[in-house]
Design a protein around this motif. Sequence first.
Motif, PDB file in Angstrom:
ATOM      1  N   ASP A  48      32.509  82.079  93.449  1.00 39.88           N
ATOM      2  CA  ASP A  48      31.663  83.251  93.242  1.00 39.88           C
ATOM      3  C   ASP A  48      31.352  83.548  91.777  1.00 39.88           C
ATOM      4  OD1 ASP A  48      31.582  83.792  95.990  1.00 39.88           O
ATOM      5  OD2 ASP A  48      33.484  84.869  95.890  1.00 39.88           O
ATOM      6  N   ILE A  49      31.348  82.534  90.919  1.00 30.51           N
ATOM      7  CA  ILE A  49      31.055  82.788  89.509  1.00 30.51           C
ATOM      8  C   ILE A  49      29.908  81.884  89.055  1.00 30.51           C
ATOM      9  CG2 ILE A  49      33.378  83.606  88.962  1.00 30.51           C
ATOM     10  CD1 ILE A  49      34.037  80.914  87.813  1.00 30.51           C
ATOM     11  N   THR A  50      29.260  82.306  87.979  1.00 28.90           N
ATOM     12  CA  THR A  50      28.111  81.557  87.473  1.00 28.90           C
ATOM     13  C   THR A  50      28.576  80.309  86.714  1.00 28.90           C
ATOM     14  OG1 THR A  50      28.066  82.649  85.319  1.00 28.90           O
ATOM     15  CG2 THR A  50      26.884  83.739  87.140  1.00 28.90           C
ATOM     16  N   PRO A  51      27.684  79.338  86.516  1.00 32.39           N
ATOM     17  CA  PRO A  51      28.045  78.158  85.728  1.00 32.39           C
ATOM     18  C   PRO A  51      28.524  78.506  84.320  1.00 32.39           C
ATOM     19  CG  PRO A  51      26.035  77.732  86.947  1.00 32.39           C
ATOM     20  CD  PRO A  51      26.373  79.188  87.136  1.00 32.39           C
ATOM     21  N   GLU A  52      27.899  79.508  83.703  1.00 33.77           N
ATOM     22  CA  GLU A  52      28.329  79.910  82.366  1.00 33.77           C
ATOM     23  C   GLU A  52      29.746  80.495  82.403  1.00 33.77           C
ATOM     24  OE1 GLU A  52      26.761  82.443  78.503  1.00 33.77           O
ATOM     25  OE2 GLU A  52      25.615  82.525  80.361  1.00 33.77           O
ATOM     26  N   GLN A  53      30.044  81.299  83.421  1.00 35.29           N
ATOM     27  CA  GLN A  53      31.392  81.848  83.566  1.00 35.29           C
ATOM     28  C   GLN A  53      32.412  80.725  83.808  1.00 35.29           C
ATOM     29  OE1 GLN A  53      30.341  84.520  86.782  1.00 35.29           O
ATOM     30  NE2 GLN A  53      30.766  86.312  85.500  1.00 35.29           N
ATOM     31  N   GLN A  54      32.027  79.726  84.600  1.00 37.92           N
ATOM     32  CA  GLN A  54      32.908  78.579  84.837  1.00 37.92           C
ATOM     33  C   GLN A  54      33.246  77.883  83.523  1.00 37.92           C
ATOM     34  OE1 GLN A  54      30.930  75.982  87.570  1.00 37.92           O
ATOM     35  NE2 GLN A  54      31.243  77.323  89.324  1.00 37.92           N
ATOM     36  N   TYR A  56      33.233  79.088  80.396  1.00 42.10           N
ATOM     37  CA  TYR A  56      34.132  79.864  79.535  1.00 42.10           C
ATOM     38  C   TYR A  56      35.529  80.006  80.141  1.00 42.10           C
ATOM     39  CZ  TYR A  56      30.302  80.607  76.388  1.00 42.10           C
ATOM     40  OH  TYR A  56      29.283  80.391  75.497  1.00 42.10           O
ATOM     41  N   LEU A  57      35.615  80.070  81.445  1.00 39.99           N
ATOM     42  CA  LEU A  57      36.919  80.077  82.102  1.00 39.99           C
ATOM     43  C   LEU A  57      37.647  78.760  81.828  1.00 39.99           C
ATOM     44  CD1 LEU A  57      38.999  81.338  84.039  1.00 39.99           C
ATOM     45  CD2 LEU A  57      37.704  80.328  85.925  1.00 39.99           C
ATOM     46  N   GLY A  58      36.938  77.655  81.959  1.00 35.86           N
ATOM     47  CA  GLY A  58      37.520  76.336  81.675  1.00 35.86           C
ATOM     48  C   GLY A  58      37.984  76.220  80.235  1.00 35.86           C
ATOM     49  N   ARG A  59      37.200  76.732  79.313  1.00 37.10           N
ATOM     50  CA  ARG A  59      37.605  76.694  77.894  1.00 37.10           C
ATOM     51  C   ARG A  59      38.871  77.510  77.659  1.00 37.10           C
ATOM     52  NH1 ARG A  59      34.312  74.626  73.478  1.00 37.10           N
ATOM     53  NH2 ARG A  59      35.508  76.181  72.392  1.00 37.10           N
ATOM     54  N   THR A  60      38.967  78.650  78.327  1.00 34.60           N
ATOM     55  CA  THR A  60      40.156  79.491  78.182  1.00 34.60           C
ATOM     56  C   THR A  60      41.391  78.788  78.737  1.00 34.60           C
ATOM     57  OG1 THR A  60      38.794  81.480  78.340  1.00 34.60           O
ATOM     58  CG2 THR A  60      41.147  81.738  78.767  1.00 34.60           C
ATOM     59  N   VAL A  61      41.252  78.191  79.921  1.00 33.86           N
ATOM     60  CA  VAL A  61      42.365  77.458  80.529  1.00 33.86           C
ATOM     61  C   VAL A  61      42.757  76.279  79.648  1.00 33.86           C
ATOM     62  CG1 VAL A  61      43.055  76.041  82.510  1.00 33.86           C
ATOM     63  CG2 VAL A  61      41.840  78.194  82.881  1.00 33.86           C
ATOM     64  N   ALA A  62      41.777  75.547  79.160  1.00 32.29           N
ATOM     65  CA  ALA A  62      42.051  74.383  78.297  1.00 32.29           C
ATOM     66  C   ALA A  62      42.785  74.804  77.030  1.00 32.29           C
ATOM     67  CB  ALA A  62      40.751  73.666  77.949  1.00 32.29           C
ATOM     68  N   GLU A  93      29.162  67.213  93.551  1.00 33.39           N
ATOM     69  CA  GLU A  93      28.111  68.130  93.960  1.00 33.39           C
ATOM     70  C   GLU A  93      27.355  68.685  92.756  1.00 33.39           C
ATOM     71  OE1 GLU A  93      28.300  72.356  96.028  1.00 33.39           O
ATOM     72  OE2 GLU A  93      28.803  70.743  97.409  1.00 33.39           O
ATOM     73  N   LYS A  94      28.023  68.686  91.591  1.00 26.92           N
ATOM     74  CA  LYS A  94      27.409  69.213  90.370  1.00 26.92           C
ATOM     75  C   LYS A  94      27.499  68.168  89.255  1.00 26.92           C
ATOM     76  CE  LYS A  94      28.520  73.994  91.394  1.00 26.92           C
ATOM     77  NZ  LYS A  94      29.175  75.205  90.923  1.00 26.92           N
ATOM     78  N   PRO A  95      26.635  67.159  89.301  1.00 27.29           N
ATOM     79  CA  PRO A  95      26.702  66.128  88.262  1.00 27.29           C
ATOM     80  C   PRO A  95      26.326  66.641  86.875  1.00 27.29           C
ATOM     81  CG  PRO A  95      24.842  65.739  89.718  1.00 27.29           C
ATOM     82  CD  PRO A  95      25.614  66.886  90.298  1.00 27.29           C
ATOM     83  N   GLU A  96      25.701  67.813  86.822  1.00 29.63           N
ATOM     84  CA  GLU A  96      25.373  68.426  85.537  1.00 29.63           C
ATOM     85  C   GLU A  96      25.888  69.856  85.539  1.00 29.63           C
ATOM     86  OE1 GLU A  96      21.284  68.078  84.429  1.00 29.63           O
ATOM     87  OE2 GLU A  96      21.169  66.035  85.165  1.00 29.63           O
ATOM     88  N   LEU A  97      26.576  70.208  84.476  1.00 30.26           N
ATOM     89  CA  LEU A  97      27.107  71.558  84.342  1.00 30.26           C
ATOM     90  C   LEU A  97      26.636  72.180  83.044  1.00 30.26           C
ATOM     91  CD1 LEU A  97      30.866  71.371  85.383  1.00 30.26           C
ATOM     92  CD2 LEU A  97      28.971  72.301  86.669  1.00 30.26           C
ATOM     93  N   PHE A  98      26.782  73.497  82.958  1.00 30.13           N
ATOM     94  CA  PHE A  98      26.523  74.209  81.716  1.00 30.13           C
ATOM     95  C   PHE A  98      27.417  73.604  80.636  1.00 30.13           C
ATOM     96  CE2 PHE A  98      27.538  77.702  78.802  1.00 30.13           C
ATOM     97  CZ  PHE A  98      26.269  78.147  78.469  1.00 30.13           C
ATOM     98  N   LYS A  99      26.853  72.990  79.631  1.00 28.71           N
ATOM     99  CA  LYS A  99      27.556  72.338  78.506  1.00 28.71           C
ATOM    100  C   LYS A  99      28.330  71.078  78.909  1.00 28.71           C
ATOM    101  CE  LYS A  99      27.182  75.891  75.316  1.00 28.71           C
ATOM    102  NZ  LYS A  99      27.273  76.147  73.958  1.00 28.71           N
ATOM    103  N   GLY A 100      28.126  70.546  80.108  1.00 32.03           N
ATOM    104  CA  GLY A 100      28.705  69.265  80.493  1.00 32.03           C
ATOM    105  C   GLY A 100      30.189  69.285  80.810  1.00 32.03           C
TER     106      GLY A 100
END
Length: 107
Positions: A48-54, A56-62, A93-100
């Motif tokens: 339930d989150i946008t690609p941009e939120q995904q 930044y969430l990934g960056r925080t976890v990383a 399902e998502k071969p392209e993401l916000f910022k890859g």
Amino acid sequence: MRIRRTLAVVAILLAACEGLKIGDYQITADDIRSAVRVGQAVVKSSEDITPEQQYYLGRTVAAGLLTNHPPLVSQELGTYVSQLGECLVLFSEKPELFKGYSFQVLD
């Protein structure tokens, strides 16, 4: 449904890697189970989150992971993991993401 199927394919590919030795590192069943759990958590958390939120969430976890687990210094393993990840992404399902995508091996 497609994400779950992709996750199942990734799990099968990872299972085939059990015992694979790359440099000084050998992939274990625990590594595979951990990777599958992370994948399941990512799928569930991204519903339930946008690609941009995904992104930044990934960056925080990383950033949190890198605090306790520095990158493994192995160019051979890093190259292998990046190439494997890029191949898997092509069939996701998502071969392209916000910022890859980004792949890194942690110590």
